[in-house]
Motif scaffolding. Structure first.
Motif, PDB file in Angstrom:
ATOM      1  N   ASP A   1      -5.931   1.178   8.324  1.00  0.00           N
ATOM      2  CA  ASP A   1      -5.528   2.574   8.852  1.00  0.00           C
ATOM      3  C   ASP A   1      -4.479   2.981   7.747  1.00  0.00           C
ATOM      4  O   ASP A   1      -4.578   4.026   7.150  1.00  0.00           O
ATOM      5  CB  ASP A   1      -4.896   2.622  10.009  1.00  0.00           C
ATOM      6  N   GLU A   2      -3.546   2.127   7.173  1.00  0.00           N
ATOM      7  CA  GLU A   2      -2.429   2.344   6.318  1.00  0.00           C
ATOM      8  C   GLU A   2      -3.254   2.651   5.061  1.00  0.00           C
ATOM      9  O   GLU A   2      -3.025   3.426   4.186  1.00  0.00           O
ATOM     10  CB  GLU A   2      -1.552   1.127   6.093  1.00  0.00           C
ATOM     11  N   ALA A   3      -4.245   1.691   4.526  1.00  0.00           N
ATOM     12  CA  ALA A   3      -4.968   1.974   3.064  1.00  0.00           C
ATOM     13  C   ALA A   3      -5.770   3.327   3.394  1.00  0.00           C
ATOM     14  O   ALA A   3      -5.782   4.188   2.409  1.00  0.00           O
ATOM     15  CB  ALA A   3      -5.996   0.924   3.265  1.00  0.00           C
ATOM     16  N   ARG A   4      -6.113   3.721   4.581  1.00  0.00           N
ATOM     17  CA  ARG A   4      -6.807   5.186   4.362  1.00  0.00           C
ATOM     18  C   ARG A   4      -5.889   6.246   4.497  1.00  0.00           C
ATOM     19  O   ARG A   4      -6.074   7.072   3.968  1.00  0.00           O
ATOM     20  CB  ARG A   4      -7.877   5.259   5.882  1.00  0.00           C
ATOM     21  N   ARG A   5      -4.748   5.997   5.183  1.00  0.00           N
ATOM     22  CA  ARG A   5      -3.863   7.332   5.255  1.00  0.00           C
ATOM     23  C   ARG A   5      -3.160   7.346   3.883  1.00  0.00           C
ATOM     24  O   ARG A   5      -2.882   8.524   3.366  1.00  0.00           O
ATOM     25  CB  ARG A   5      -2.633   6.734   6.147  1.00  0.00           C
TER      26      ARG A   5
ATOM     27  N   VAL B   1     -14.259   2.614   8.302  1.00  0.00           N
ATOM     28  CA  VAL B   1     -15.567   2.013   7.831  1.00  0.00           C
ATOM     29  C   VAL B   1     -15.962   3.193   6.722  1.00  0.00           C
ATOM     30  O   VAL B   1     -16.334   3.012   5.741  1.00  0.00           O
ATOM     31  CB  VAL B   1     -16.528   2.050   8.963  1.00  0.00           C
ATOM     32  N   SER B   2     -15.844   4.538   7.205  1.00  0.00           N
ATOM     33  CA  SER B   2     -16.200   5.679   6.236  1.00  0.00           C
ATOM     34  C   SER B   2     -15.417   5.688   5.274  1.00  0.00           C
ATOM     35  O   SER B   2     -15.898   5.883   3.913  1.00  0.00           O
ATOM     36  CB  SER B   2     -16.156   7.263   7.083  1.00  0.00           C
ATOM     37  N   TYR B   3     -13.966   5.415   5.225  1.00  0.00           N
ATOM     38  CA  TYR B   3     -13.249   5.413   3.958  1.00  0.00           C
ATOM     39  C   TYR B   3     -13.473   4.322   3.124  1.00  0.00           C
ATOM     40  O   TYR B   3     -13.833   4.787   1.824  1.00  0.00           O
ATOM     41  CB  TYR B   3     -11.832   5.345   4.414  1.00  0.00           C
ATOM     42  N   PHE B   4     -13.837   3.223   3.563  1.00  0.00           N
ATOM     43  CA  PHE B   4     -13.986   2.196   2.616  1.00  0.00           C
ATOM     44  C   PHE B   4     -15.587   2.092   1.963  1.00  0.00           C
ATOM     45  O   PHE B   4     -15.878   1.699   0.794  1.00  0.00           O
ATOM     46  CB  PHE B   4     -13.974   0.656   3.206  1.00  0.00           C
TER      47      PHE B   4
ATOM     48  N   LEU C   1       0.871  -1.082  -0.053  1.00  0.00           N
ATOM     49  CA  LEU C   1       0.020   0.001  -0.082  1.00  0.00           C
ATOM     50  C   LEU C   1       0.733   1.280  -0.018  1.00  0.00           C
ATOM     51  O   LEU C   1       0.731   2.056  -0.724  1.00  0.00           O
ATOM     52  CB  LEU C   1      -1.014   0.032   1.357  1.00  0.00           C
ATOM     53  N   ARG C   2       2.052   1.276   0.967  1.00  0.00           N
ATOM     54  CA  ARG C   2       2.875   2.508   0.847  1.00  0.00           C
ATOM     55  C   ARG C   2       3.762   2.505  -0.387  1.00  0.00           C
ATOM     56  O   ARG C   2       3.963   3.667  -0.843  1.00  0.00           O
ATOM     57  CB  ARG C   2       4.060   2.211   2.073  1.00  0.00           C
ATOM     58  N   ALA C   3       3.844   1.519  -1.298  1.00  0.00           N
ATOM     59  CA  ALA C   3       4.478   1.576  -2.698  1.00  0.00           C
ATOM     60  C   ALA C   3       3.203   2.112  -3.484  1.00  0.00           C
ATOM     61  O   ALA C   3       3.670   2.383  -4.844  1.00  0.00           O
ATOM     62  CB  ALA C   3       4.760   0.206  -3.031  1.00  0.00           C
ATOM     63  N   GLY C   4       2.110   2.396  -3.279  1.00  0.00           N
ATOM     64  CA  GLY C   4       1.053   2.989  -4.080  1.00  0.00           C
ATOM     65  C   GLY C   4       0.508   1.825  -5.274  1.00  0.00           C
ATOM     66  O   GLY C   4       0.006   2.362  -5.982  1.00  0.00           O
ATOM     67  N   LEU C   5       0.531   0.774  -4.820  1.00  0.00           N
ATOM     68  CA  LEU C   5      -0.006  -0.439  -5.794  1.00  0.00           C
ATOM     69  C   LEU C   5      -1.303  -0.882  -5.424  1.00  0.00           C
ATOM     70  O   LEU C   5      -1.833  -0.995  -4.126  1.00  0.00           O
ATOM     71  CB  LEU C   5       1.084  -1.579  -5.534  1.00  0.00           C
TER      72      LEU C   5
END
Length: 391
Positions: A112-116, A386-389, A88-92
């Motif tokens: 959390d990482e996906a949201r950030r 929850v809100s992000y997804f 996720l941090r690599a933007g993939l």
């Protein structure tokens, strides 16, 4: 110029081989181009085994820096949190095989990482694409059985010893327990069919068969049975050879769940059954449905929604036909959905939040069964995730 999504494999085990069959479609949407596995020989030999060229990488970092658009993470469960966060941090775009992780805390770290990072996270809960599950969902949503109130799933894991007691799955340090690896599928489907997540669970379970099997290695037998032999020849379960040196997970478990919307569900799992399929029953205010068979030809959904005295044939029988592509066509369907998601995002049938609740319920149930059946609360997901997804 090809518009194929370039895919990297993180892990090259049995599940990776299955997914690659439906993911690699050069000129038709996707190409598997790169692979990383901690077993360097496996990574180097991947291209020869798959029948097309791939670039093997010595480290995860090297693969994530390659010219790829997406990754399929199909590593052992305890590595999911590390590998998915890095991707996720690599933007993939990330396809993460179920179970999401081996604790609710690890799932929350991934969410959390996906949201950030505003990442594209997709969960490999392919049962949502199985034809028999989708047929049951359509019947329930049509109102044919009224409002669903109670449900149960009986999971006959006929090859459980073959698949889950020969490697790391049998060691709770790496899997936590088989309510995660196998149960996460069915808990997610029970949640989906009932329209709610578990809030409280209680469970019982034991290591009944594989724990006292003394034949853990080939040295003790003249003709050991192996996984690539005919699995039907290994019977009864005590005939299995070459079990994992550590076997400390339950081979039979029973879970009772109370869901947020007041409905109830149960899940029963046995890894020494002679047959291998799932039986779901959903009872509503105006009827019930039950599947006979799951991914094989001849599967039907039986619907009873009239009053009967004693047992009578179903009022409606809905035939279900499997499709090509593994797991009754679910593997091909889920890969189609992921590739579209990797290209442009958008709504999908699987859900990172739902996957997290499947793990959270499995974790609470595992804690319950290892503490004498004491009921446990299922911790809720963070509202910001929850809100992000949902968006």
């Amino acid at each position: 110029m090809s518009n194929d999504v370039k895919i990297g494999l993180v892990g090259f085990g049995m599940r990776a081989r299955s997914l690659t069959k439906v993911a690699h479609r050069p000129g038709l949407g996707a190409v598997v181009s790169d692979v990383f596995d901690i077993d360097q020989d496996a990574a180097r030999n991947a291209g020869q085994e798959l029948g097309f060229p791939v670039t093997a990488h010595a480290t995860l970092e090297a693969l994530l820096a390659a010219d790829i658009d997406a990754v399929l993470i199909v590593t052992p469960d305890h590595l999911h949190v590390e590998h998915s966060i890095a991707a996720l941090r690599a933007g993939l775009a990330v396809y993460l095989e179920k179970p999401m992780a081996i604790s609710a805390e690890q799932c929350d770290q991934i969410l959390d990482e996906a949201r950030r990072s505003r990442g594209r996270l997709y969960l490999g809960h392919n049962m949502r694409h199985m034809p028999f599950v989708r047929a049951m969902k359509e019947i329930i949503d049509s109102g044919a059985i009224g409002e669903p109130k109670v449900a149960w799933c009986r999971h006959f894991v006929g090859h459980g010893g073959d698949y889950y007691f020969r490697d790391w799955h049998a060691d709770r340090r790496f899997s936590s327990g088989l309510l995660f690896q196998k149960g996460a599928h069915d808990i997610d489907i029970l949640h989906w069919l009932m329209g709610s997540y578990s809030s409280r669970v209680a469970a019982m379970g034991q290591l009944m068969v594989y724990g006292d099997n003394p034949r853990r290695s080939v040295e003790d037998v003249e003709t050991p049975w192996r996984l690539d032999d005919n699995p039907l020849s290994a019977w009864p379960p005590a005939a299995l050879r070459e079990l994992n040196p550590v076997v400390d997970v339950e081979d039979s478990s029973m879970v009772i769940m109370t869901l947020d919307n007041g409905t109830m569900a149960s899940y029963q799992q046995c890894h020494f059954s002679p047959d291998y399929w799932r039986s779901y029953t959903i009872i509503g205010t105006e009827g019930r449905i039950e599947n006979i068979g799951d991914v094989e030809e001849g599967t039907v959904i039986n619907v009873w929604n009239k009053r009967h005295y004693g047992y009578e044939p179903a009022d409606l029988v809905v035939p279900v036909h499997p499709e090509p592509g593994g797991h009754g066509g679910a593997d091909a369907r889920i890969m189609d959905e992921f590739l579209g998601f990797a290209r442009s995002g958008g709504p999908v049938e699987t859900s990172p939040i739902a996957a997290r609740y499947a793990v959270a319920a499995a974790e609470a149930a595992t804690q319950s069964l290892r503490s004498g059946g004491e009921p446990r609360q299922v911790p809720p997901a963070r509202q910001e995730d929850v809100s992000y997804f949902a968006d």
